[in-house]
Design a protein around this motif. Structure first.
Motif, mmCIF file in Angstrom:
data_model
loop_
_atom_site.group_PDB
_atom_site.id
_atom_site.type_symbol
_atom_site.label_atom_id
_atom_site.label_comp_id
_atom_site.label_asym_id
_atom_site.label_seq_id
_atom_site.Cartn_x
_atom_site.Cartn_y
_atom_site.Cartn_z
ATOM 1 N N ASP A 20 -6.109 1.648 -3.564
ATOM 2 C CA ASP A 20 -5.151 1.457 -2.477
ATOM 3 C C ASP A 20 -5.692 0.465 -1.447
ATOM 4 O O ASP A 20 -4.931 -0.314 -0.854
ATOM 5 N N ARG B 76 0.842 -1.205 0.000
ATOM 6 C CA ARG B 76 0.000 0.000 0.000
ATOM 7 C C ARG B 76 0.877 1.255 0.000
ATOM 8 O O ARG B 76 1.951 1.269 0.621
ATOM 9 N N PHE C 246 -5.377 3.667 7.992
ATOM 10 C CA PHE C 246 -5.842 3.915 6.614
ATOM 11 C C PHE C 246 -7.311 4.346 6.635
ATOM 12 O O PHE C 246 -7.723 5.227 5.874
ATOM 13 N N THR D 28 0.133 3.176 6.765
ATOM 14 C CA THR D 28 -1.147 2.904 6.089
ATOM 15 C C THR D 28 -1.481 1.425 6.021
ATOM 16 O O THR D 28 -2.595 1.059 5.631
#
Length: 329
Positions: A244, A162, A176, A170
């Motif tokens: 993502d 990521r 995140f 994250t």
């Protein structure tokens, strides 16, 4: 100051979006946080569409194009960064990147430019013709990415790690989630300001009585075009976050079914309601998870819910709970 029922309901929704992942984090339930992150990102995409549809009255069946552009902006930049190959070497070198702020900026600009191009052509029509043109653009991007073998073609493209954000890890689900939730809150605040700004009021008037807007010297086409570009930019940002989250991009991000789902989120929650897209997206993800675990035919129950809302709740679920809204008639 006394809050309206809708404002109280919105605060309850916001509190729920804060409390659920925190509870899941303390309970060591990372999958629940991932599920909440998916709901928040889809909410962000629908919040973007709500500017065009809710305020501008533009029923776009191609909004997944901007979601996909944002996703592929993230995928392409991260792909070149992880392979240490430049994205472009002539006339100047452009490297890939794993930095989320840079990727978000590229995703927003690319999506806004694509929305501007599509809007210039499609906004010259209206009604069913506008729906069909946006659908056609969506299918063009979908089939283009299927044949784009450099970036995975039909199989899509995986991103192994990521992307990063300064000061945060994250890969930790709750961190995140915090990033995605913050961006959703920023988009909602922007929407709230836009609704009450002279531009938002003019756009709302152009949806209802375009002749009167022209009579006072404003151009409804330009108003809708700017709204369409802003809407595309926010949806593109959601696409970059979604890529993502999954660490994967594929042509399905451009599918017309996804565009339809964004519209359904808004209708279920409440068209032009500030939190309408959020309520619709959260409900969709919850039903998808819980009913989908019980039956492959869970869409039947979701369809019945949609039917009930359309027939009995003009203002969506928020309208049923909080009453008639002030913005949308």
């Amino acid at each position: 100051m006394r809050l309206s029922r809708e404002a109280v309901f919105n605060l309850v929704v916001l509190a729920g979006l804060v409390a659920l992942p925190l509870y899941a984090h303390l309970s060591d339930a990372p999958f629940t946080i991932t599920l909440a992150t998916r709901a928040v990102i889809l909410s962000l995409a629908a919040v973007g569409l709500n500017i065009a549809l809710g305020i501008g009255g533009l029923v776009s069946l191609g909004h997944a194009v901007f979601f996909g552009v944002g996703g592929y902006a993230m995928g392409i930049l991260a792909f070149h960064a992880q392979n240490y190959t430049p994205l472009m070497e002539w006339p100047f070198v452009i490297e890939g990147t794993k930095s989320m702020p840079v990727i978000w900026l590229v995703a927003v600009v690319a999506s806004a430019l694509v929305a501007l191009g599509i809007g210039l052509l499609s906004l010259r029509t209206s009604g069913v013709y506008f729906i069909m043109i946006t659908l056609a653009f969506g299918q063009m991007f979908y089939y283009f990415t299927i044949s784009w073998s450099a970036y995975g073609g039909e199989d899509g493209m995986s991103i192994y790690v990521r992307n990063g954000f300064p000061g945060l890890n994250t890969l930790v689900p709750v961190q995140f989630y915090g990033l995605c939730f913050t961006l959703l809150c920023a988009a909602l605040a922007f929407n709230a300001v836009l609704l009450r700004s002279p531009f938002g009021l003019a756009l709302n008037a152009a949806r209802q009585v375009p002749e009167r807007v022209r009579a006072v010297g404003l151009d409804p086409f330009r108003l809708r075009l700017v709204a369409f570009a802003i809407s595309g930019a926010i949806t593109g940002l959601a696409g970059a976050l979604f890529a993502d989250l999954n660490r994967f991009v594929s042509p399905t991000m451009f599918s017309w079914q996804l565009s339809g789902e964004f519209i359904v989120f808004i209708i279920i929650g409440g068209t032009a309601r500030l939190f309408g897209p959020v309520v619709g997206a959260v409900l969709f993800v919850a039903l998808e998870h819980f009913l989908g675990g019980m039956s492959d035919y869970w869409h039947i129950w979701f369809g019945l819910l949609l039917l009930g809302v359309v027939l009995f709740g003009k203002g969506g679920l928020i309208g049923l709970i909080a009453g008639r809204g002030r913005v949308h008639d």
